[in-house]
Design a protein around this motif. Structure first.
Motif, PDB file in Angstrom:
ATOM      1  N   LYS A 109       0.829  -1.208   0.000  1.00  0.00           N
ATOM      2  CA  LYS A 109       0.000   0.000   0.000  1.00  0.00           C
ATOM      3  C   LYS A 109       0.865   1.261   0.000  1.00  0.00           C
ATOM      4  O   LYS A 109       0.570   2.231  -0.712  1.00  0.00           O
ATOM      5  CB  LYS A 109      -0.920   0.014   1.223  1.00  0.00           C
ATOM      6  N   ALA A 110       1.939   1.241   0.804  1.00  0.00           N
ATOM      7  CA  ALA A 110       2.819   2.400   0.874  1.00  0.00           C
ATOM      8  C   ALA A 110       3.562   2.620  -0.437  1.00  0.00           C
ATOM      9  O   ALA A 110       3.754   3.763  -0.879  1.00  0.00           O
ATOM     10  CB  ALA A 110       3.810   2.234   2.024  1.00  0.00           C
ATOM     11  N   MET A 111       3.986   1.526  -1.082  1.00  0.00           N
ATOM     12  CA  MET A 111       4.657   1.648  -2.376  1.00  0.00           C
ATOM     13  C   MET A 111       3.718   2.231  -3.424  1.00  0.00           C
ATOM     14  O   MET A 111       4.115   3.050  -4.250  1.00  0.00           O
ATOM     15  CB  MET A 111       5.163   0.283  -2.840  1.00  0.00           C
ATOM     16  N   ARG A 112       2.464   1.799  -3.403  1.00  0.00           N
ATOM     17  CA  ARG A 112       1.498   2.298  -4.380  1.00  0.00           C
ATOM     18  C   ARG A 112       1.081   3.736  -4.075  1.00  0.00           C
ATOM     19  O   ARG A 112       0.693   4.483  -4.973  1.00  0.00           O
ATOM     20  CB  ARG A 112       0.257   1.398  -4.417  1.00  0.00           C
ATOM     21  N   ALA A 227       3.373  11.817 -10.771  1.00  0.00           N
ATOM     22  CA  ALA A 227       2.617  11.444  -9.570  1.00  0.00           C
ATOM     23  C   ALA A 227       1.134  11.298  -9.888  1.00  0.00           C
ATOM     24  O   ALA A 227       0.473  10.386  -9.393  1.00  0.00           O
ATOM     25  CB  ALA A 227       2.833  12.485  -8.473  1.00  0.00           C
ATOM     26  N   MET A 228       0.621  12.174 -10.728  1.00  0.00           N
ATOM     27  CA  MET A 228      -0.783  12.084 -11.117  1.00  0.00           C
ATOM     28  C   MET A 228      -1.024  10.836 -11.958  1.00  0.00           C
ATOM     29  O   MET A 228      -2.042  10.143 -11.793  1.00  0.00           O
ATOM     30  CB  MET A 228      -1.194  13.332 -11.895  1.00  0.00           C
ATOM     31  N   THR A 229      -0.096  10.517 -12.855  1.00  0.00           N
ATOM     32  CA  THR A 229      -0.216   9.299 -13.654  1.00  0.00           C
ATOM     33  C   THR A 229      -0.263   8.071 -12.757  1.00  0.00           C
ATOM     34  O   THR A 229      -1.109   7.176 -12.936  1.00  0.00           O
ATOM     35  CB  THR A 229       0.967   9.178 -14.629  1.00  0.00           C
ATOM     36  N   LYS A 230       0.630   8.001 -11.769  1.00  0.00           N
ATOM     37  CA  LYS A 230       0.651   6.870 -10.844  1.00  0.00           C
ATOM     38  C   LYS A 230      -0.649   6.780 -10.068  1.00  0.00           C
ATOM     39  O   LYS A 230      -1.223   5.687  -9.909  1.00  0.00           O
ATOM     40  CB  LYS A 230       1.844   7.008  -9.890  1.00  0.00           C
ATOM     41  N   LYS A 231      -1.123   7.910  -9.581  1.00  0.00           N
ATOM     42  CA  LYS A 231      -2.380   7.936  -8.834  1.00  0.00           C
ATOM     43  C   LYS A 231      -3.536   7.416  -9.682  1.00  0.00           C
ATOM     44  O   LYS A 231      -4.343   6.603  -9.227  1.00  0.00           O
ATOM     45  CB  LYS A 231      -2.657   9.361  -8.365  1.00  0.00           C
ATOM     46  N   MET A 232      -3.616   7.850 -10.934  1.00  0.00           N
ATOM     47  CA  MET A 232      -4.738   7.450 -11.777  1.00  0.00           C
ATOM     48  C   MET A 232      -4.621   5.991 -12.213  1.00  0.00           C
ATOM     49  O   MET A 232      -5.619   5.271 -12.290  1.00  0.00           O
ATOM     50  CB  MET A 232      -4.843   8.370 -12.996  1.00  0.00           C
ATOM     51  N   HIS A 234      -3.484   3.630 -10.461  1.00  0.00           N
ATOM     52  CA  HIS A 234      -3.925   2.861  -9.301  1.00  0.00           C
ATOM     53  C   HIS A 234      -5.425   3.061  -9.036  1.00  0.00           C
ATOM     54  O   HIS A 234      -6.163   2.094  -8.816  1.00  0.00           O
ATOM     55  CB  HIS A 234      -3.126   3.275  -8.072  1.00  0.00           C
ATOM     56  N   GLN A 235      -5.864   4.288  -9.087  1.00  0.00           N
ATOM     57  CA  GLN A 235      -7.241   4.627  -8.710  1.00  0.00           C
ATOM     58  C   GLN A 235      -8.264   4.080  -9.692  1.00  0.00           C
ATOM     59  O   GLN A 235      -9.372   3.699  -9.304  1.00  0.00           O
ATOM     60  CB  GLN A 235      -7.350   6.148  -8.628  1.00  0.00           C
ATOM     61  N   GLU A 236      -7.900   4.007 -10.980  1.00  0.00           N
ATOM     62  CA  GLU A 236      -8.879   3.615 -11.995  1.00  0.00           C
ATOM     63  C   GLU A 236      -9.142   2.116 -12.053  1.00  0.00           C
ATOM     64  O   GLU A 236     -10.020   1.667 -12.783  1.00  0.00           O
ATOM     65  CB  GLU A 236      -8.434   4.136 -13.369  1.00  0.00           C
ATOM     66  N   TRP A 237      -8.398   1.312 -11.270  1.00  0.00           N
ATOM     67  CA  TRP A 237      -8.676  -0.120 -11.227  1.00  0.00           C
ATOM     68  C   TRP A 237     -10.121  -0.400 -10.843  1.00  0.00           C
ATOM     69  O   TRP A 237     -10.723  -1.360 -11.307  1.00  0.00           O
ATOM     70  CB  TRP A 237      -7.759  -0.800 -10.213  1.00  0.00           C
ATOM     71  N   ALA A 238     -10.667   0.429  -9.948  1.00  0.00           N
ATOM     72  CA  ALA A 238     -12.003   0.167  -9.422  1.00  0.00           C
ATOM     73  C   ALA A 238     -13.066   1.031 -10.096  1.00  0.00           C
ATOM     74  O   ALA A 238     -14.169   1.171  -9.584  1.00  0.00           O
ATOM     75  CB  ALA A 238     -12.022   0.396  -7.906  1.00  0.00           C
ATOM     76  N   MET A 239     -12.748   1.624 -11.234  1.00  0.00           N
ATOM     77  CA  MET A 239     -13.674   2.533 -11.913  1.00  0.00           C
ATOM     78  C   MET A 239     -14.225   1.911 -13.193  1.00  0.00           C
ATOM     79  O   MET A 239     -13.556   1.108 -13.846  1.00  0.00           O
ATOM     80  CB  MET A 239     -12.970   3.845 -12.293  1.00  0.00           C
ATOM     81  N   SER A 247     -12.498  11.224 -14.377  1.00  0.00           N
ATOM     82  CA  SER A 247     -11.391  11.427 -13.446  1.00  0.00           C
ATOM     83  C   SER A 247     -10.150  11.917 -14.169  1.00  0.00           C
ATOM     84  O   SER A 247      -9.418  12.775 -13.668  1.00  0.00           O
ATOM     85  CB  SER A 247     -11.079  10.122 -12.703  1.00  0.00           C
ATOM     86  N   GLU A 248      -9.911  11.384 -15.355  1.00  0.00           N
ATOM     87  CA  GLU A 248      -8.747  11.828 -16.119  1.00  0.00           C
ATOM     88  C   GLU A 248      -8.931  13.246 -16.645  1.00  0.00           C
ATOM     89  O   GLU A 248      -7.956  14.006 -16.758  1.00  0.00           O
ATOM     90  CB  GLU A 248      -8.458  10.846 -17.249  1.00  0.00           C
ATOM     91  N   ALA A 249     -10.159  13.624 -16.947  1.00  0.00           N
ATOM     92  CA  ALA A 249     -10.413  15.008 -17.362  1.00  0.00           C
ATOM     93  C   ALA A 249     -10.056  15.963 -16.229  1.00  0.00           C
ATOM     94  O   ALA A 249      -9.418  17.006 -16.444  1.00  0.00           O
ATOM     95  CB  ALA A 249     -11.880  15.173 -17.766  1.00  0.00           C
ATOM     96  N   GLN A 250     -10.457  15.597 -15.013  1.00  0.00           N
ATOM     97  CA  GLN A 250     -10.141  16.447 -13.863  1.00  0.00           C
ATOM     98  C   GLN A 250      -8.644  16.465 -13.584  1.00  0.00           C
ATOM     99  O   GLN A 250      -8.059  17.527 -13.328  1.00  0.00           O
ATOM    100  CB  GLN A 250     -10.915  15.954 -12.638  1.00  0.00           C
ATOM    101  N   ALA A 251      -8.023  15.284 -13.648  1.00  0.00           N
ATOM    102  CA  ALA A 251      -6.585  15.202 -13.387  1.00  0.00           C
ATOM    103  C   ALA A 251      -5.796  16.017 -14.399  1.00  0.00           C
ATOM    104  O   ALA A 251      -4.846  16.734 -14.047  1.00  0.00           O
ATOM    105  CB  ALA A 251      -6.132  13.738 -13.415  1.00  0.00           C
TER     106      ALA A 251
END
Length: 279
Positions: A109-112, A227-232, A234-239, A247-251
């Motif tokens: 979790k910390a690595m991600r 950092a935003m690429t990494k966040k998205m 990871h985050q988009e797995w559940a979308m 979410s990508e439009a906002q990012a």
């Protein structure tokens, strides 16, 4: 970072000396070395916890922009130490076992969660929890002689360890992940590269330099954008797709407010290479 935000939101690692692995900062790249080569760099209760804590700290270290994880002595990591971890686990109560498995999961979790891209430089043995650390990294550089094995079923456990059943299929596909997680077999370097588990395949003497060069290239890029690429990612797995597009439009709109975006535009107009500063 604005001076008003520095206190409480930044950590200085310039004098950081971990007890259970090596740490070196090469410019904007941090290099973690698992350094018990006489036993192929196994993890212990203490090294799990210290690695977890370091990756948590990295959220607050703006001068480190990319991370490389390597093993010493021609091997990456042989997993949890049989004598120092596996033996004691056989004598623990359920609450303590759950505390341990949650701690190991917290490392992933910390690595991600850390904003820096993490690159695993893999040579030789990469097994058990070592394979998980490689899997949890953003990119992997390896050698033909590297052997990656998710060994959990070989010791009577399930293949679902530290997020393996969620993350590994997204890297190599469900069928290939099932092969590795059910059988516990070793994945050779050339096969790992053909499967997409390894992003680069190099000679053993080049693995660290290639990992550091890749990390340096990323560190010199738009670190806020990375950092935003990494966040998205990871985050988009559940979308769903529609949620992901929004979410990508906002990012992307947020990234368009950065100075790096403006620097890139002005450099393009001037026919120059942009120099990114991460803001």
């Amino acid at each position: 970072m604005d001076q008003h935000l520095v206190a409480g939101n930044t950590v200085d690692l310039s004098s950081y000396v971990p007890q259970h692995f090596g740490w070196e900062q090469r410019g904007a790249v941090g290099v973690i070395t698992l350094n018990r080569p006489e036993r192929k760099n196994p993890l212990t209760f203490d090294s799990y916890a210290e690695l977890r804590d370091l990756f948590r700290k990295l959220c607050y270290v703006p001068d480190v922009k990319a991370i490389v994880v390597q093993g010493a002595g021609g091997n990456f990591c042989s997993g949890g130490d049989v004598h120092e971890i596996i033996g004691p686990l056989t004598k623990m109560t359920m609450p303590d076992l759950l505390a341990f498995t949650r701690m190991t999961g917290d490392l992933v979790k910390a690595m991600r969660a850390c904003p820096q891209p993490v690159i695993a430089a893999i040579d030789g043995v990469c097994a058990g929890a070592g394979a998980i650390i490689a899997m949890a990294s953003d990119l992997r550089v390896g050698t033909a002689r590297s052997k990656t094995a998710f060994l959990f079923t070989r010791v009577g456990l399930a293949g679902c360890d530290m997020g393996a059943c969620a993350i590994l299929p997204r890297i190599v596909g469900q069928g290939r992940a099932s092969d590795l997680l059910y059988t516990g077999r070793s994945l050779g370097g050339e096969e790992a590269y053909s499967w997409g588990f390894l992003n680069r395949l190099v000679e053993p003497e080049q693995v660290l330099d290639t990992g550091v060069a890749l990390a340096t290239d990323l560190a010199n890029g738009p670190s806020f954008g990375h950092a935003m690429t990494k966040k998205m990612l990871h985050q988009e797995w559940a979308m769903g797709v529609d949620e992901a597009i929004e979410s990508e439009a906002q990012a992307q709109a947020i990234c368009m407010m950065t100075q790096d975006f403006h620097r890139a535009y002005h450099a393009f107009v001037a026919k120059q290479k942009p120099v990114f500063e991460g803001d």
